[in-house]
Write a protein that holds these residues in place. Structure first.
Motif, PDB file in Angstrom:
ATOM      1  N   LEU A 191     -29.559   9.599 -10.211  1.00 33.89           N
ATOM      2  CA  LEU A 191     -30.008   8.214 -10.362  1.00 33.89           C
ATOM      3  C   LEU A 191     -29.461   7.591 -11.645  1.00 33.89           C
ATOM      4  CD1 LEU A 191     -31.893   5.753  -9.715  1.00 33.89           C
ATOM      5  CD2 LEU A 191     -33.614   6.939 -11.088  1.00 33.89           C
ATOM      6  N   LEU A 192     -29.696   8.252 -12.770  1.00 33.28           N
ATOM      7  CA  LEU A 192     -29.250   7.677 -14.037  1.00 33.28           C
ATOM      8  C   LEU A 192     -27.739   7.716 -14.175  1.00 33.28           C
ATOM      9  CD1 LEU A 192     -32.041   8.790 -16.502  1.00 33.28           C
ATOM     10  CD2 LEU A 192     -31.618   6.543 -15.525  1.00 33.28           C
ATOM     11  N   GLY A 193     -27.101   8.738 -13.608  1.00 34.78           N
ATOM     12  CA  GLY A 193     -25.636   8.774 -13.629  1.00 34.78           C
ATOM     13  C   GLY A 193     -25.052   7.557 -12.947  1.00 34.78           C
ATOM     14  N   ASN A 194     -25.607   7.200 -11.800  1.00 42.29           N
ATOM     15  CA  ASN A 194     -25.141   6.022 -11.069  1.00 42.29           C
ATOM     16  C   ASN A 194     -25.376   4.758 -11.887  1.00 42.29           C
ATOM     17  OD1 ASN A 194     -25.420   3.709  -9.018  1.00 42.29           O
ATOM     18  ND2 ASN A 194     -24.442   5.356  -7.853  1.00 42.29           N
ATOM     19  N   MET A 195     -26.533   4.641 -12.510  1.00 45.99           N
ATOM     20  CA  MET A 195     -26.826   3.446 -13.306  1.00 45.99           C
ATOM     21  C   MET A 195     -25.946   3.374 -14.557  1.00 45.99           C
ATOM     22  SD  MET A 195     -28.802   1.951 -11.323  1.00 45.99           S
ATOM     23  CE  MET A 195     -28.968   0.519 -12.364  1.00 45.99           C
TER      24      MET A 195
ATOM     25  N   LYS B 126     -17.471   9.942 -14.636  1.00 47.46           N
ATOM     26  CA  LYS B 126     -18.392  11.046 -14.420  1.00 47.46           C
ATOM     27  C   LYS B 126     -19.441  10.973 -15.526  1.00 47.46           C
ATOM     28  CE  LYS B 126     -16.077  12.658 -10.978  1.00 47.46           C
ATOM     29  NZ  LYS B 126     -16.502  12.250  -9.665  1.00 47.46           N
ATOM     30  N   ALA B 127     -20.641  10.521 -15.163  1.00 48.20           N
ATOM     31  CA  ALA B 127     -21.753  10.507 -16.119  1.00 48.20           C
ATOM     32  C   ALA B 127     -22.358  11.897 -16.077  1.00 48.20           C
ATOM     33  CB  ALA B 127     -22.764   9.439 -15.738  1.00 48.20           C
ATOM     34  N   TRP B 128     -22.280  12.622 -17.190  1.00 43.17           N
ATOM     35  CA  TRP B 128     -22.691  14.022 -17.218  1.00 43.17           C
ATOM     36  C   TRP B 128     -23.956  14.200 -18.040  1.00 43.17           C
ATOM     37  CZ3 TRP B 128     -21.950  17.969 -21.230  1.00 43.17           C
ATOM     38  CH2 TRP B 128     -22.327  19.239 -20.794  1.00 43.17           C
ATOM     39  N   PHE B 129     -24.938  14.815 -17.422  1.00 43.61           N
ATOM     40  CA  PHE B 129     -26.221  15.121 -18.047  1.00 43.61           C
ATOM     41  C   PHE B 129     -26.250  16.629 -18.295  1.00 43.61           C
ATOM     42  CE2 PHE B 129     -31.001  15.609 -17.124  1.00 43.61           C
ATOM     43  CZ  PHE B 129     -31.351  15.348 -18.446  1.00 43.61           C
TER      44      PHE B 129
ATOM     45  N   ILE C 235     -18.697  10.752 -19.429  1.00 45.52           N
ATOM     46  CA  ILE C 235     -19.673  10.140 -20.334  1.00 45.52           C
ATOM     47  C   ILE C 235     -20.900  11.044 -20.355  1.00 45.52           C
ATOM     48  CG2 ILE C 235     -21.102   8.113 -20.783  1.00 45.52           C
ATOM     49  CD1 ILE C 235     -18.964   6.463 -19.293  1.00 45.52           C
ATOM     50  N   ALA C 236     -21.089  11.754 -21.464  1.00 52.58           N
ATOM     51  CA  ALA C 236     -22.217  12.676 -21.613  1.00 52.58           C
ATOM     52  C   ALA C 236     -23.425  11.920 -22.154  1.00 52.58           C
ATOM     53  CB  ALA C 236     -21.839  13.811 -22.547  1.00 52.58           C
ATOM     54  N   TRP C 237     -24.589  12.186 -21.566  1.00 49.49           N
ATOM     55  CA  TRP C 237     -25.794  11.471 -21.975  1.00 49.49           C
ATOM     56  C   TRP C 237     -27.011  12.399 -21.938  1.00 49.49           C
ATOM     57  CZ3 TRP C 237     -30.046  10.941 -18.748  1.00 49.49           C
ATOM     58  CH2 TRP C 237     -29.850  11.301 -17.417  1.00 49.49           C
ATOM     59  N   LEU C 238     -27.989  12.030 -22.732  1.00 45.07           N
ATOM     60  CA  LEU C 238     -29.302  12.669 -22.766  1.00 45.07           C
ATOM     61  C   LEU C 238     -30.339  11.589 -23.009  1.00 45.07           C
ATOM     62  CD1 LEU C 238     -28.782  15.747 -25.148  1.00 45.07           C
ATOM     63  CD2 LEU C 238     -29.448  15.866 -22.737  1.00 45.07           C
ATOM     64  N   PRO C 239     -31.604  11.839 -22.642  1.00 48.40           N
ATOM     65  CA  PRO C 239     -32.631  10.912 -23.125  1.00 48.40           C
ATOM     66  C   PRO C 239     -32.616  10.928 -24.660  1.00 48.40           C
ATOM     67  CG  PRO C 239     -33.502  12.267 -21.354  1.00 48.40           C
ATOM     68  CD  PRO C 239     -32.151  12.840 -21.726  1.00 48.40           C
TER      69      PRO C 239
ATOM     70  N   ILE D 218     -25.921   7.679 -24.736  1.00 49.84           N
ATOM     71  CA  ILE D 218     -24.601   8.307 -24.678  1.00 49.84           C
ATOM     72  C   ILE D 218     -24.459   9.213 -25.892  1.00 49.84           C
ATOM     73  CG2 ILE D 218     -22.101   7.917 -24.615  1.00 49.84           C
ATOM     74  CD1 ILE D 218     -23.703   6.791 -22.174  1.00 49.84           C
ATOM     75  N   ILE D 219     -24.128  10.472 -25.651  1.00 57.16           N
ATOM     76  CA  ILE D 219     -23.913  11.382 -26.776  1.00 57.16           C
ATOM     77  C   ILE D 219     -22.429  11.570 -27.073  1.00 57.16           C
ATOM     78  CG2 ILE D 219     -26.125  12.553 -26.666  1.00 57.16           C
ATOM     79  CD1 ILE D 219     -24.808  14.819 -25.116  1.00 57.16           C
ATOM     80  N   ASP D 220     -21.584  11.309 -26.079  1.00 55.73           N
ATOM     81  CA  ASP D 220     -20.143  11.363 -26.317  1.00 55.73           C
ATOM     82  C   ASP D 220     -19.416  10.891 -25.064  1.00 55.73           C
ATOM     83  OD1 ASP D 220     -17.832  11.736 -27.772  1.00 55.73           O
ATOM     84  OD2 ASP D 220     -18.024  13.904 -27.945  1.00 55.73           O
ATOM     85  N   ALA D 221     -18.188  10.496 -25.240  1.00 56.64           N
ATOM     86  CA  ALA D 221     -17.353  10.072 -24.113  1.00 56.64           C
ATOM     87  C   ALA D 221     -15.937  10.598 -24.321  1.00 56.64           C
ATOM     88  CB  ALA D 221     -17.331   8.551 -24.006  1.00 56.64           C
TER      89      ALA D 221
END
Length: 161
Positions: free
Chosen positions: A49-53, A99-102, A129-133, A143-146
């Motif tokens: 869900l969040l990757g798509n958003m 690619k939104a990566w969690f 695009i790496a992300w975390l809450p 976003i923690i890094d791209a």
């Protein structure tokens, strides 16, 4: 402006996203240790869900740049690439497969099955695009890094394995 210039500008915009908050969802702070433990167990379910958003928000972000009337980024869902710079003057139209990566997701590797021929014009980049809450298991996605690289180089490397 040519497709390589558009991709270079887009790459710089995406690489500058460190610590950028994506205002699509805010997971509230756990009210107890038990709730935090449960949240830590199921947080990976948010990845699709969040990757798509995040992919959608990335297109909005790219359109904040002044492209001097040469085109605009559009989200292709479903479609390849995820983001396409629609233009009548920049040919071939540049694109970015996002690619939104969690890191807590259960999926370890991105799916990337396209052949090298799709990338023969070198007009599509890959963005990871790496992300975390913002507070690891709660808060807004941050976003923690791209990383942005040539899609052609990724396809060629995959073809070697």
């Amino acid at each position: 402006m040519n497709h390589q210039e558009v991709l270079s500008i887009a790459k710089n915009e995406l690489m500058a996203l460190d610590s950028h908050l994506i205002n699509v969802l805010d997971i509230t702070k756990p009210t107890s240790i038990e709730y935090a433990k449960q949240l830590a167990k199921v947080i990976s379910k948010l990845s699709p869900l969040l990757g798509n958003m995040i992919e959608f928000s990335t297109v909005d972000l790219l359109n904040q740049h002044d492209w001097a009337g040469s085109g605009e980024w559009v989200r292709q869902d479903p479609g390849f690439p995820d983001a396409l710079f629609k233009s009548n003057s920049v040919i071939p139209n540049p694109g970015i497969e996002i690619k939104a990566w969690f890191p807590f997701a259960t999926e370890i590797t991105a799916r990337f099955k396209d052949s090298v021929t799709i990338f023969s014009q070198d007009n599509i980049d890959m963005a990871l695009i790496a992300w975390l809450p913002e507070h690891v298991i709660w808060g807004k996605p941050q976003i923690i890094d791209a990383l942005v690289v040539s899609g052609r180089s990724v396809a060629e490397a995959r073809a070697l394995s």
